[in-house]
Design a protein around this motif. Structure first.
Motif, PDB file in Angstrom:
ATOM      1  N   LEU A 128       0.822  -1.213   0.000  1.00 21.74           N
ATOM      2  CA  LEU A 128       0.000   0.000   0.000  1.00 21.74           C
ATOM      3  C   LEU A 128       0.854   1.260   0.000  1.00 21.74           C
ATOM      4  O   LEU A 128       0.443   2.286  -0.555  1.00 21.74           O
ATOM      5  CB  LEU A 128      -0.955  -0.024   1.193  1.00 21.74           C
ATOM      6  CG  LEU A 128      -2.015  -1.138   1.135  1.00 21.74           C
ATOM      7  CD1 LEU A 128      -2.912  -1.088   2.375  1.00 21.74           C
ATOM      8  CD2 LEU A 128      -2.860  -1.050  -0.137  1.00 21.74           C
ATOM      9  N   ASP A 129       2.040   1.200   0.584  1.00 19.47           N
ATOM     10  CA  ASP A 129       2.972   2.337   0.507  1.00 19.47           C
ATOM     11  C   ASP A 129       3.396   2.572  -0.945  1.00 19.47           C
ATOM     12  O   ASP A 129       3.529   3.723  -1.388  1.00 19.47           O
ATOM     13  CB  ASP A 129       4.212   2.082   1.371  1.00 19.47           C
ATOM     14  CG  ASP A 129       3.942   2.287   2.856  1.00 19.47           C
ATOM     15  OD1 ASP A 129       2.863   2.824   3.204  1.00 19.47           O
ATOM     16  OD2 ASP A 129       4.789   1.891   3.675  1.00 19.47           O
TER      17      ASP A 129
ATOM     18  N   SER B 242       0.685   4.226  -2.824  1.00 20.58           N
ATOM     19  CA  SER B 242       0.496   5.624  -2.444  1.00 20.58           C
ATOM     20  C   SER B 242       1.412   6.575  -3.207  1.00 20.58           C
ATOM     21  O   SER B 242       1.210   7.788  -3.177  1.00 20.58           O
ATOM     22  CB  SER B 242       0.753   5.797  -0.940  1.00 20.58           C
ATOM     23  OG  SER B 242      -0.176   5.057  -0.180  1.00 20.58           O
ATOM     24  N   ASN B 243       2.401   6.038  -3.907  1.00 27.47           N
ATOM     25  CA  ASN B 243       3.377   6.855  -4.621  1.00 27.47           C
ATOM     26  C   ASN B 243       3.376   6.487  -6.100  1.00 27.47           C
ATOM     27  O   ASN B 243       3.694   5.356  -6.464  1.00 27.47           O
ATOM     28  CB  ASN B 243       4.770   6.641  -4.011  1.00 27.47           C
ATOM     29  CG  ASN B 243       5.822   7.525  -4.637  1.00 27.47           C
ATOM     30  OD1 ASN B 243       6.260   7.289  -5.764  1.00 27.47           O
ATOM     31  ND2 ASN B 243       6.251   8.545  -3.910  1.00 27.47           N
ATOM     32  N   LYS B 244       3.015   7.421  -6.946  1.00 32.31           N
ATOM     33  CA  LYS B 244       2.878   7.159  -8.376  1.00 32.31           C
ATOM     34  C   LYS B 244       4.157   6.603  -8.993  1.00 32.31           C
ATOM     35  O   LYS B 244       4.118   5.623  -9.748  1.00 32.31           O
ATOM     36  CB  LYS B 244       2.476   8.435  -9.121  1.00 32.31           C
ATOM     37  CG  LYS B 244       2.237   8.223 -10.613  1.00 32.31           C
ATOM     38  CD  LYS B 244       2.018   9.538 -11.346  1.00 32.31           C
ATOM     39  CE  LYS B 244       3.316  10.260 -11.599  1.00 32.31           C
ATOM     40  NZ  LYS B 244       3.168  11.409 -12.518  1.00 32.31           N
TER      41      LYS B 244
ATOM     42  N   ALA C 269      -3.602   5.259  -5.857  1.00 29.73           N
ATOM     43  CA  ALA C 269      -3.459   5.913  -4.548  1.00 29.73           C
ATOM     44  C   ALA C 269      -4.806   6.104  -3.859  1.00 29.73           C
ATOM     45  O   ALA C 269      -4.891   6.112  -2.626  1.00 29.73           O
ATOM     46  CB  ALA C 269      -2.758   7.259  -4.714  1.00 29.73           C
TER      47      ALA C 269
ATOM     48  N   VAL D  19      -6.078   2.942  -1.639  1.00 35.88           N
ATOM     49  CA  VAL D  19      -5.295   2.464  -0.489  1.00 35.88           C
ATOM     50  C   VAL D  19      -6.149   2.297   0.764  1.00 35.88           C
ATOM     51  O   VAL D  19      -6.146   1.239   1.403  1.00 35.88           O
ATOM     52  CB  VAL D  19      -4.102   3.403  -0.215  1.00 35.88           C
ATOM     53  CG1 VAL D  19      -3.457   3.084   1.130  1.00 35.88           C
ATOM     54  CG2 VAL D  19      -3.075   3.282  -1.337  1.00 35.88           C
ATOM     55  N   GLU D  20      -6.862   3.347   1.137  1.00 36.54           N
ATOM     56  CA  GLU D  20      -7.617   3.292   2.393  1.00 36.54           C
ATOM     57  C   GLU D  20      -8.880   2.452   2.277  1.00 36.54           C
ATOM     58  O   GLU D  20      -9.511   2.130   3.287  1.00 36.54           O
ATOM     59  CB  GLU D  20      -7.940   4.704   2.881  1.00 36.54           C
ATOM     60  CG  GLU D  20      -6.697   5.504   3.257  1.00 36.54           C
ATOM     61  CD  GLU D  20      -5.746   4.726   4.179  1.00 36.54           C
ATOM     62  OE1 GLU D  20      -6.228   4.069   5.123  1.00 36.54           O
ATOM     63  OE2 GLU D  20      -4.519   4.784   3.944  1.00 36.54           O
TER      64      GLU D  20
ATOM     65  N   ARG E 142      -7.018  -1.308   2.596  1.00 34.86           N
ATOM     66  CA  ARG E 142      -6.342  -1.611   3.857  1.00 34.86           C
ATOM     67  C   ARG E 142      -7.228  -2.361   4.868  1.00 34.86           C
ATOM     68  O   ARG E 142      -6.829  -3.426   5.356  1.00 34.86           O
ATOM     69  CB  ARG E 142      -5.787  -0.334   4.488  1.00 34.86           C
ATOM     70  CG  ARG E 142      -4.835  -0.608   5.656  1.00 34.86           C
ATOM     71  CD  ARG E 142      -4.449   0.686   6.383  1.00 34.86           C
ATOM     72  NE  ARG E 142      -3.930   1.701   5.493  1.00 34.86           N
ATOM     73  CZ  ARG E 142      -2.668   1.768   5.070  1.00 34.86           C
ATOM     74  NH1 ARG E 142      -1.792   0.857   5.468  1.00 34.86           N
ATOM     75  NH2 ARG E 142      -2.278   2.732   4.260  1.00 34.86           N
TER      76      ARG E 142
END
Length: 215
Positions: free
Chosen positions: A38-39, A42-44, A89, A92-93, A96
Motif C-alpha cells: 500500500l505504501d 500511495s506513490n505514483k 493511490a 489504499v484506504e 487496507r
C-alpha cells in the motif's frame, strides 16, 4: 526410528504454528507485506517502477496498449499508465481494512495449512478470501478517477472502429469505458498480492525459524 523422529518433529512444528506465537508471527509478516504494498500504491513513481505490479498487467490491457503503440500512440499508453498509478493511490484506504481484517481473522487451522503449504501459502489464503471483495470495493473508485482524468474518453476515441475492442470485449460493447477500469482494478489487486507474496517469501526463513526450522 528416523521416521518416527521426523513425524514427531513435524507434529511439534505444526503445534508451534498453531500456537499464539506462531500465528502472531504469520500475521506480522502478512501485515508487513500489506503495508509495503500500500505504501507503493500511495506513490505514483513507485507504482510505475514496480515490476511485480507491471507483471500483473492483464492480457487485455496489454493488447489495448500494443494496439495504441502500433497506431503511433505510445505517448497515450504512457499517460494511461500514469493515470492508473494515480488512481491506485485512491484505493489504499479502501483496501487496507479489507486486508487487515482478513489477516486478523486467521485461525490456528489457517496457520497449520500455511506451514504445510510452504512459502507463499499465507498470501494464497489471503487472496482466496479477499480478492473478490477488493475488486468490488476498488473498481468504482478506479472508474471514477480514470473518468475524472479523462483517459477513458481519450482511449475510447483513439480506439473507435478498431477490431481490438470487439475482440477484447467479446463483441458486447464497442467502448473501453467499462473494460479499462476493470482491467486496471484487476492489475492493482493482483499486483498488490504479488508484493505481499514476495514479502512473505523474503521472510519465510523468519517464519520457519520461529516454527522450529521446518523446511
Amino acid at each position: 526410528m528416523a521416521v518416527a523422529t521426523l513425524g514427531t518433529t513435524t507434529q511439534s512444528c505444526l503445534a508451534l504454528a498453531t500456537s499464539s506465537v506462531g500465528l502472531t508471527i504469520l500475521k506480522q509478516i502478512l501485515l508487513g507485506g500489506i503495508t509495503k504494498g500500500l505504501d507503493i500504491f500511495s506513490n505514483k513513481d513507485s507504482f510505475l517502477a514496480n515490476q511485480l505490479i507491471e507483471a500483473a498487467l492483464p492480457q487485455q490491457l496489454k493488447s489495448i496498449n500494443n494496439t495504441l503503440t502500433n497506431l503511433g500512440l505510445s505517448n497515450l499508453v504512457q499517460k494511461e499508465k500514469e493515470y492508473i498509478a494515480q488512481a491506485a493511490a485512491f484505493t489504499v484506504e479502501t483496501s487496507r481494512p479489507i486486508l487487515v481484517n482478513a489477516v486478523n481473522s486467521l485461525t490456528a487451522e489457517d496457520a497449520a495449512r500455511i506451514v504445510q503449504g510452504g512459502s507463499g501459502a499465507a498470501t494464497q489464503i489471503l487472496r482466496e478470501r479477499t480478492s473478490q471483495q477488493l475488486m468490488a470495493a476498488i473498481a468504482p473508485k478506479v472508474d471514477a478517477k480514470l473518468n475524472e482524468f479523462g483517459i477513458i474518453k481519450t482511449l475510447n476515441t483513439a480506439l473507435t472502429g478498431n477490431n481490438i475492442l470487439t475482440t477484447i470485449l467479446g463483441g458486447q460493447n464497442t467502448s473501453v469505458t467499462s473494460g479499462i477500469s476493470h482491467f486496471a482494478s484487476e492489475q492493482m489487486v493482483n499486483g498488490l498480492f504479488n508484493i505481499i507474496q514476495n514479502h512473505e517469501q523474503q521472510n519465510s526463513g523468519q517464519i520457519m525459524n520461529a516454527l522450529g526450522g521446518i523446511k
